[in-house]
Design an enzyme around this catalytic site. Structure first.
Site, PDB file in Angstrom:
ATOM      1  N   LYS A  39       0.836  -1.205   0.000  1.00  0.00           N
ATOM      2  CA  LYS A  39       0.000   0.000   0.000  1.00  0.00           C
ATOM      3  C   LYS A  39       0.870   1.254   0.000  1.00  0.00           C
ATOM      4  CE  LYS A  39      -0.317  -0.387   5.022  1.00  0.00           C
ATOM      5  NZ  LYS A  39      -1.092  -0.996   6.118  1.00  0.00           N
ATOM      6  N   TYR A 258      15.831  29.837  10.661  1.00  0.00           N
ATOM      7  CA  TYR A 258      14.567  30.468  11.058  1.00  0.00           C
ATOM      8  C   TYR A 258      14.355  30.398  12.566  1.00  0.00           C
ATOM      9  CZ  TYR A 258      12.947  30.496   6.187  1.00  0.00           C
ATOM     10  OH  TYR A 258      12.799  30.724   4.857  1.00  0.00           O
TER      11      TYR A 258
END
Ligand SMILES: *Cc1c(COP(=O)(O)O)cnc(C)c1O
Length: 367
Positions: A39, A258
């Protein structure tokens, strides 16, 4: 001139290791068969390459989550038995039938849907999922009782598999494993005889009591440790490597990235690597992750940004951590399970997050 290969990183996927892992798992099973769960694009690794490699290794049965995945897999594995875990919904019966896909029936409504189609168009194979403790997919106890009391609900269906799924298989000593197993044995006995399947990757390692007729490993095929806390019995499948694109000499204390979350003392050196959260390098690795240069681990410092991470390479010789030097991010000196732990997640999420900007190289495919 611009080189032909300008990707920021290379993702190497070892199909030989996938096949070897399949054989390792099958070898653990004694007489039981071994399916493969592919999957989510084979856990992000590319079902178009992984499924054929597994089929060549002898895998005859596959599980996917959705109908779309089943349709795509059918084209890749024409002779395989394919089960669709999320089951069938009204209106999709013809697509299942046309591609020879087996829905895993998860409730009375899905049984009704597929049996009605079968009674109109001819007998169909089906699997039933019994919920034994996930409270997710599968028939709850009262619905197993209903099917047992009203067996005509299954008329038209050839039940070829009964499955359930463990909640805590990776915790060897969790008593819930035996509770679920016993519930599975008791409830499947109330349904028509069919092959039984309980084990995911980790449950294969819980012993023969959990093997039944068919195991359904996923993540272990792809190299993630199915026995956390113990040595990883699986071969490494995924390797993610990038290169340093810039090195900054820090001669007065300053902050990195950041939010100015990391402060570096002088003198020091920061190396910038062109992989970020847009590539699935999870932002939760900010200030916690690590990479390796020449086999030596170095910390990810500051925030992971969209396209870049920053490494503190102050401890490395200048010519080891130079622009162009290769950086291991996953695999090698950065085992995937350790990377996942630093990101406060599991190897499954690291794999299924792997980005699309990497150059993907498949190695070890059989000729
Ligand atoms: C995903 C899944 C598996 C495979 O589990 P792994 O832990 O990856 O081995 C097996 N069974 C079901 C029902 C699943 O959803």
């Amino acid at each position: 001139m611009c080189p032909s290969d300008t990707a920021g990183a290379v993702l190497t996927i070892d199909l030989g290791a996938v096949a070897a892992n399949y054989r390792t798992l099958r070898g653990r099973l004694g007489g039981a068969r071994c399916a493969a769960v592919v999957k989510a694009d084979a856990y992000g690794l590319g079902v178009d390459r992984v499924a054929p490699a597994l089929a060549r290794a002898g895998c005859e049965t596959f599980f996917v989550a959705t109908l779309d995945e089943g349709v795509a897999l059918r084209a890749l594995a024409p002779a395989s038995e394919i089960h669709v875990l999320n089951g069938v919904t009204p209106g999709c019966e013809k697509t299942f039938a046309g591609h020879g896909l087996h829905p895993v029936l998860n409730d009375l409504g899905q049984i009704e849907c597929w049996a009605t189609f079968a009674r109109a168009h001819g007998e169909r194979a089906a699997a039933i999922h019994i919920d034994t403790g996930m409270c997710r997919l599968g028939l709850p106890p009262d619905e197993v009782d209903r099917v047992a009391a009203e067996p005509e609900r299954l008329d038209g269906l050839r039940l070829n598999l009964v499955i359930s799924h463990l909640a805590c298989a990776e915790q060897r000593d969790n008593p819930m494993n035996a509770v679920q197993r016993d519930a599975f044995v008791a409830r499947r006995a109330r349904l028509p005889a069919a092959r039984a399947s309980l084990a995911n990757s980790s449950a294969i390692f819980l012993g023969a009591d959990y093997h039944f007729d068919l195991a359904r490993p996923g993540v272990a095929l792809y190299g993630v440790n199915p026995t956390p806390g113990e040595p990883n019995p699986m071969a490494e499948v995924v390797r993610l490597q990038s290169k340093i694109i810039q090195v900054r000499d820090v001669d007065s204390p300053q902050t990195v990235g950041y939010g100015a979350t990391h402060r570096i003392a002088a003198p020091g050196r920061i190396a910038t690597v062109p992989v970020g959260y847009a590539d699935g390098y999870l932002r939760s690795l900010s200030g916690r992750g690590f990479a390796a240069i020449g086999g030596v681990q170095v910390p990810v410092v500051g925030r992971v940004s969209m396209d870049l991470i920053t490494l503190d390479v102050s401890a490395l010789p200048r010519d080891a951590a130079r622009p162009g030097a290769t950086v291991d991010l996953i695999g090698g000196a950065c085992p995937i399970d350790e990377v996942a732990a630093r990101a406060a997640t599991i190897g499954y999420e690291i794999l299924t997050s792997l980005g699309r900007r990497y150059r993907r190289e498949y190695v070890g495919a059989p000729d």
